[in-house]
Design a protein around this motif. Structure first.
Motif, mmCIF file in Angstrom:
data_model
loop_
_atom_site.group_PDB
_atom_site.id
_atom_site.type_symbol
_atom_site.label_atom_id
_atom_site.label_comp_id
_atom_site.label_asym_id
_atom_site.label_seq_id
_atom_site.Cartn_x
_atom_site.Cartn_y
_atom_site.Cartn_z
ATOM 1 N N ALA A 80 54.661 70.610 -8.452
ATOM 2 C CA ALA A 80 55.706 70.670 -7.414
ATOM 3 C C ALA A 80 57.011 71.112 -8.067
ATOM 4 O O ALA A 80 57.511 70.437 -8.967
ATOM 5 C CB ALA A 80 55.859 69.299 -6.746
ATOM 6 N N TRP A 81 57.551 72.238 -7.618
ATOM 7 C CA TRP A 81 58.748 72.795 -8.246
ATOM 8 C C TRP A 81 59.425 73.768 -7.291
ATOM 9 O O TRP A 81 58.853 74.204 -6.308
ATOM 10 C CB TRP A 81 58.409 73.496 -9.570
ATOM 11 N N ARG A 82 60.682 74.074 -7.579
ATOM 12 C CA ARG A 82 61.479 74.943 -6.705
ATOM 13 C C ARG A 82 61.376 76.398 -7.162
ATOM 14 O O ARG A 82 61.692 76.731 -8.306
ATOM 15 C CB ARG A 82 62.940 74.489 -6.688
ATOM 16 N N LEU A 83 60.938 77.231 -6.241
ATOM 17 C CA LEU A 83 60.774 78.664 -6.525
ATOM 18 C C LEU A 83 62.047 79.445 -6.246
ATOM 19 O O LEU A 83 62.379 80.398 -6.962
ATOM 20 C CB LEU A 83 59.614 79.202 -5.665
ATOM 21 N N TYR A 84 62.772 79.053 -5.201
ATOM 22 C CA TYR A 84 63.926 79.837 -4.746
ATOM 23 C C TYR A 84 64.946 78.862 -4.180
ATOM 24 O O TYR A 84 64.599 77.946 -3.431
ATOM 25 C CB TYR A 84 63.451 80.823 -3.671
ATOM 26 N N ILE A 130 62.874 77.175 -1.274
ATOM 27 C CA ILE A 130 61.420 77.369 -1.245
ATOM 28 C C ILE A 130 60.814 76.567 -2.386
ATOM 29 O O ILE A 130 61.098 76.836 -3.558
ATOM 30 C CB ILE A 130 61.050 78.863 -1.377
ATOM 31 N N ASP A 131 60.008 75.580 -2.032
ATOM 32 C CA ASP A 131 59.377 74.713 -3.027
ATOM 33 C C ASP A 131 57.863 74.880 -2.986
ATOM 34 O O ASP A 131 57.269 74.917 -1.904
ATOM 35 C CB ASP A 131 59.722 73.238 -2.764
ATOM 36 N N LYS A 146 55.626 66.050 8.397
ATOM 37 C CA LYS A 146 55.876 64.899 9.263
ATOM 38 C C LYS A 146 57.336 64.452 9.284
ATOM 39 O O LYS A 146 57.854 64.022 10.302
ATOM 40 C CB LYS A 146 54.984 63.736 8.817
ATOM 41 N N TYR A 147 58.015 64.541 8.133
ATOM 42 C CA TYR A 147 59.404 64.081 8.015
ATOM 43 C C TYR A 147 60.276 65.215 7.506
ATOM 44 O O TYR A 147 59.784 66.216 6.993
ATOM 45 C CB TYR A 147 59.496 62.881 7.063
ATOM 46 N N LEU A 148 61.577 65.018 7.589
ATOM 47 C CA LEU A 148 62.506 66.013 7.047
ATOM 48 C C LEU A 148 62.267 66.198 5.556
ATOM 49 O O LEU A 148 62.251 67.300 5.031
ATOM 50 C CB LEU A 148 63.954 65.567 7.318
ATOM 51 N N ASP A 149 62.056 65.071 4.838
ATOM 52 C CA ASP A 149 61.763 65.128 3.408
ATOM 53 C C ASP A 149 60.267 64.924 3.167
ATOM 54 O O ASP A 149 59.545 64.443 4.037
ATOM 55 C CB ASP A 149 62.607 64.092 2.666
ATOM 56 N N THR A 150 59.817 65.249 1.973
ATOM 57 C CA THR A 150 58.378 65.395 1.721
ATOM 58 C C THR A 150 57.708 64.165 1.110
ATOM 59 O O THR A 150 56.490 64.118 1.016
ATOM 60 C CB THR A 150 58.143 66.559 0.738
ATOM 61 N N GLY A 151 58.505 63.191 0.638
ATOM 62 C CA GLY A 151 57.950 62.041 -0.064
ATOM 63 C C GLY A 151 58.226 62.086 -1.559
ATOM 64 O O GLY A 151 58.039 61.096 -2.267
ATOM 65 N N LEU A 152 58.690 63.235 -2.055
ATOM 66 C CA LEU A 152 58.998 63.365 -3.484
ATOM 67 C C LEU A 152 60.226 64.255 -3.633
ATOM 68 O O LEU A 152 60.189 65.441 -3.299
ATOM 69 C CB LEU A 152 57.808 63.991 -4.227
ATOM 70 N N PHE A 153 61.340 63.666 -4.108
ATOM 71 C CA PHE A 153 62.564 64.440 -4.321
ATOM 72 C C PHE A 153 62.470 65.175 -5.660
ATOM 73 O O PHE A 153 62.579 64.567 -6.728
ATOM 74 C CB PHE A 153 63.797 63.531 -4.303
ATOM 75 N N LEU A 154 62.268 66.494 -5.611
ATOM 76 C CA LEU A 154 62.042 67.265 -6.827
ATOM 77 C C LEU A 154 63.271 67.297 -7.733
ATOM 78 O O LEU A 154 63.147 67.436 -8.949
ATOM 79 C CB LEU A 154 61.616 68.697 -6.470
ATOM 80 N N ASP A 155 64.466 67.150 -7.145
ATOM 81 C CA ASP A 155 65.681 67.237 -7.967
ATOM 82 C C ASP A 155 65.866 66.021 -8.880
ATOM 83 O O ASP A 155 66.682 66.058 -9.796
ATOM 84 C CB ASP A 155 66.925 67.443 -7.100
#
Length: 313
Positions: free
Chosen positions: A29-33, A44-45, A128-137
């Motif tokens: 899981a990582w940020r592409l853009y 884009i993650d 399901k939610y605004l956030d995904t369950g894992l804050f990549l930052d």
């Protein structure tokens, strides 16, 4: 060169570098853009076999049909460059927050699936939610915590889905408490614990209003060697006794956590309020080091996505 070509070229350049980097660091899981091209205000993650595509509200006003056609063009470009199919791309629009609760439901169900990060496993849901369950930052801070945890007692406040606790427990913490007010997210944390073979008798999950918990834990004489506190910028949850405003309430939060910190312990305090300023009175009371530069991962172009401090007595 058209604008969409510039966007696609940037995606291609990023993926070439970051795909190798992610594999080297054992990240699914990582940020592409990260809003690299101003005309394309997206984050884009990559999450395993899926893409989390977030459109940020810039205040631009396009007719609905033009906007929809533009979004299709963007998703087609992403699919072309990355090889992901349309059903693997999950689009969300991030509105400017207007005092709502932090974790909004979207009305979609989505599918839960597992991603791995530095040898740990986490359940995520991109719809399901605004956030995904894992804050990549917060990946760097999670990793640092895992390195410090061996033999320590750990406290996770505003724990969300418990990812810091997973790192602490798998890093050898002797005990931990994971505190949040949301049953939904504590259940999610429990599932993350099961996924990583974490013993819940040793690592407790506690449903509580953090402000109330801080008082009760101090009265009970609890002590922890490591504490993480990552409060929402603002919360008006009906379950809380009062409204939380991180700028206004920071001293109550930090002082409350510091009462629970054992000698030579460290508190990691972070938040993502862009306008947040640390109260100077806190810097006079405690030894505070701003670690924001080190805590934001290198796949994030936006280095102001959060602020983070190490606080010692």
């Amino acid at each position: 060169m058209s604008e969409i070509t510039a966007f696609a070229n940037r995606l291609g350049k990023n993926i070439k570098h970051l795909m190798k980097w992610a594999r080297r660091h054992d990240l699914e899981a990582w940020r592409l853009y990260d809003r690299d091209v101003p005309q394309y205000p997206f984050a884009i993650d990559i999450y395993g076999e899926h893409i989390h595509l977030q459109e940020y509200d810039t205040g631009w006003l396009l007719p609905d049909n033009v906007h929809e056609a533009w979004l299709v063009e963007v998703q087609n470009a992403i699919g072309y460059v990355t090889g992901f199919k349309p059903e693997q791309i999950h689009l969300k629009r991030r509105e400017r927050q207007k005092g709502k609760e932090q974790y909004e439901k979207t009305g979609q169900l989505g599918v839960d699936f597992v991603v791995h990060e530095h040898g740990r496993a986490f359940w995520v849901n991109l719809d399901k939610y605004l956030d995904t369950g894992l804050f990549l930052d917060h990946r760097n801070t999670r990793q640092r915590l895992g390195e410090l945890a061996s033999g320590r007692r750990f406290l996770n406040l505003f724990a969300y889905t418990g990812s810091f606790s997973v790192y602490a427990a798998t890093g050898g913490a002797v005990a931990s408490e994971t505190v949040d007010l949301s049953n939904t997210y504590l259940d999610w944390a429990r599932r993350n614990f099961v996924l990583n073979d974490i013993d819940e008798t040793q690592h407790q999950i506690i449903r509580a209003d953090v402000l109330q918990y801080l008082k009760q834990a101090a009265d009970a004489g609890k002590q922890f060697d490591l504490i993480v506190m990552d409060p929402p910028s603002f919360s008006n949850s009906k379950k809380m006794l009062s409204i939380l405003d991180v700028q206004r309430d920071q001293s109550i939060l930090v002082d409350g956590a510091m009462r629970l910190l054992a000698p030579k312990g460290v508190l990691f305090f972070s938040n993502n309020l862009r306008s947040f300023e640390l109260d100077k009175a806190l810097t006079e009371r405690y030894d505070i080091k701003d670690i924001s530069t080190q805590s934001v991962p290198e796949d994030f172009r936006n280095k102001k996505i959060h602020q983070c401090w190490e606080i010692r007595a």
